[in-house]
Design an enzyme around this catalytic site. Structure first.
Site, PDB file in Angstrom:
ATOM      1  CG  HIS A 107      29.555 -38.297  -9.529  1.00  0.00           C
ATOM      2  ND1 HIS A 107      30.317 -38.419 -10.667  1.00  0.00           N
ATOM      3  CD2 HIS A 107      28.268 -38.443  -9.927  1.00  0.00           C
ATOM      4  CE1 HIS A 107      29.527 -38.618 -11.715  1.00  0.00           C
ATOM      5  NE2 HIS A 107      28.285 -38.639 -11.298  1.00  0.00           N
ATOM      6  CD  GLU A 124      24.382 -38.332 -11.260  1.00  0.00           C
ATOM      7  OE1 GLU A 124      24.587 -38.092 -12.469  1.00  0.00           O
ATOM      8  OE2 GLU A 124      25.168 -39.004 -10.555  1.00  0.00           O
ATOM      9  CG  HIS A 162      28.015 -42.947 -18.851  1.00  0.00           C
ATOM     10  ND1 HIS A 162      27.713 -44.033 -18.056  1.00  0.00           N
ATOM     11  CD2 HIS A 162      28.253 -41.921 -17.987  1.00  0.00           C
ATOM     12  CE1 HIS A 162      27.764 -43.680 -16.776  1.00  0.00           C
ATOM     13  NE2 HIS A 162      28.091 -42.387 -16.724  1.00  0.00           N
ATOM     14  CG  ASP A 189      33.405 -40.630 -10.057  1.00  0.00           C
ATOM     15  OD1 ASP A 189      32.713 -39.963  -9.258  1.00  0.00           O
ATOM     16  OD2 ASP A 189      33.015 -41.715 -10.543  1.00  0.00           O
ATOM     17  CD  GLU A 232      27.340 -41.808  -9.547  1.00  0.00           C
ATOM     18  OE1 GLU A 232      26.134 -42.070  -9.627  1.00  0.00           O
ATOM     19  OE2 GLU A 232      28.093 -41.721 -10.554  1.00  0.00           O
ATOM     20  CD  GLU A 233      29.641 -42.146 -13.643  1.00  0.00           C
ATOM     21  OE1 GLU A 233      28.944 -43.180 -13.735  1.00  0.00           O
ATOM     22  OE2 GLU A 233      29.280 -41.046 -14.075  1.00  0.00           O
ATOM     23  CG  ASP A 279      27.214 -38.454 -15.360  1.00  0.00           C
ATOM     24  OD1 ASP A 279      27.020 -38.100 -14.189  1.00  0.00           O
ATOM     25  OD2 ASP A 279      27.249 -39.649 -15.711  1.00  0.00           O
TER      26      ASP A 279
END
Length: 374
Positions: free
Chosen positions: A69, A161, A347, A71, A133-134, A101
């Site tokens: 992903h 991932e 994150h 994003d 995706e997030e 990520d």
């Protein structure tokens, strides 16, 4: 371009979840088309976000998909020691939002293009890069219906991932919902003339806590930590002042389900409690904000054996975080997780990846390319 150069360029695109992503899509498309790779850009229904699908080799022969992903989560934490959208190197560590990520995986795939295109592939390698995706895997469902027109049924999907480049066979599914309860405002001295939305929300909260307690009793699956499905209240907002009857209250709920259980069904007791509030004069708005299924790939599946050979490590049984892999499996395609970096760095402020992790991932993808020439 080296994998570090590519990652630096990718980090410079502030492709935060829920925002337009045309710039990063154009940047990736430029690299791919510069290498002579066929690219399809697929608009999502939002109108300003896009999935990207590219093919190296014969499209209508079964091959493998590298999925990632584009994003990233926001980078508003005050603890960042540098601009999160300007990659910073400190020895072997590369800092920036999305390094682990999961722009690191995308950079490794793009850096492998010269090796993958150096000689014809007997089986194709596809690149599937998605948006949002997030936010609960919002983009991938708009890509999957196009796959029959884009390629032959794939032999497997590798979702990159961050897993320390050790393959993972399973993860839990997830569903999230937002509940807004609307009542009637008024002065707190006359509660008989108002409808307190926060008090009403308590019914839904009680149902959520009771459901969370029930889930700890099973069904159980020991490959997961914890070994049961779960439910929680993540946020709640309501009220203007202590002497005003609150006319609105909003809460967000999240369920995570072990394999074999639809995570959406775990939220049903909360939704039912909310709907009963309408009988008392409250307006109720229940919105599912995201959902994706669990992943479970058999230990001796061909895809698991392939990743064990490519990485030199036996795949892990399961992880706690979720990915788009379950969506591919639900669509009838075997999927597995394997990517560079560490989910523990994601994150968080000062997210980073190691140069050696990027190089190892690029080597793994290049080794997959060699397999596809056999």
């Amino acid at each position: 371009m080296t994998v570090i150069d590519i990652l630096k360029d990718l980090i410079a695109f502030p492709s935060v979840v829920g925002t337009p992503n045309g710039a990063i899509v154009d940047g990736i498309r430029g690299i791919l088309e510069g290498a002579g790779v066929r690219v399809r850009v697929l608009p999502g229904p939002e109108g300003d976000r896009y999935n990207l699908f590219a093919t190296i080799g014969p499209a209508m022969v079964p091959g493998y998909v590298l999925s990632g992903h584009m994003d990233v989560v926001p980078a508003t934490e005050p603890e960042w020691t540098s601009d999160p959208f300007r990659m910073r190197a400190d020895g072997d560590r590369l800092f920036g939002r999305g390094t682990s990520d999961m722009k690191g995986f995308i950079a490794a795939a793009l850096a492998a293009l010269p090796a993958l295109t150096a000689a014809p592939l007997a089986r194709p390698i596809h690149l599937a890069f998605t948006y949002d995706e997030e936010a609960g895997c919002q983009g991938a469902p708009h890509l999957l219906p196009h796959l029959p027109d884009l390629c032959a049924p794939p032999l497997g999907v590798i979702v990159g991932e961050p897993s320390g480049l050790r393959a993972v066979r399973a993860h839990k599914g997830k569903a999230a919902a937002r509940l807004t309860v609307r009542g009637r405002s008024g002065h707190s001295s006359r509660p008989d003339q108002g409808l307190n939305a926060i008090h009403a929300m308590a019914d839904a909260l009680t149902a959520a806590v009771a459901q969370a307690d029930r889930l700890t009793q099973g069904p159980l699956d020991s490959v997961f930590e914890p070994p049961y499905s779960s439910l929680q209240v993540g946020t709640i907002q309501g009220g203007l002042a202590v002497n005003i009857i609150p006319d609105a209250c909003t809460a967000e709920f999240e369920a995570r389900a072990i394999a074999g259980i639809d995570p959406v069904t775990l939220l049903e007791p909360v939704r039912e409690a909310a709907e009963r509030l309408e009988e008392r004069g409250f307006a109720v708005d229940w919105t599912q904000t995201g959902a994706y299924p669990a992943l479970f790939l058999a230990a001796r599946s061909p895809l698991a054996r392939l990743l064990e050979e490519l990485t030199g490590q036996e795949p892990l049984a399961a992880v706690s975080y979720g990915t788009e892999a379950g969506l591919y499996q639900t669509a009838g395609i075997d999927a597995i997780i394997c990517g560079p970096g560490d989910i523990a760095r994601a994150h968080r402020p000062n997210e980073h990846i190691l140069v050696e992790e990027l190089n190892a991932c690029q080597s793994m993808i290049e080794a997959l390319g060699q397999r596809c020439r056999l």
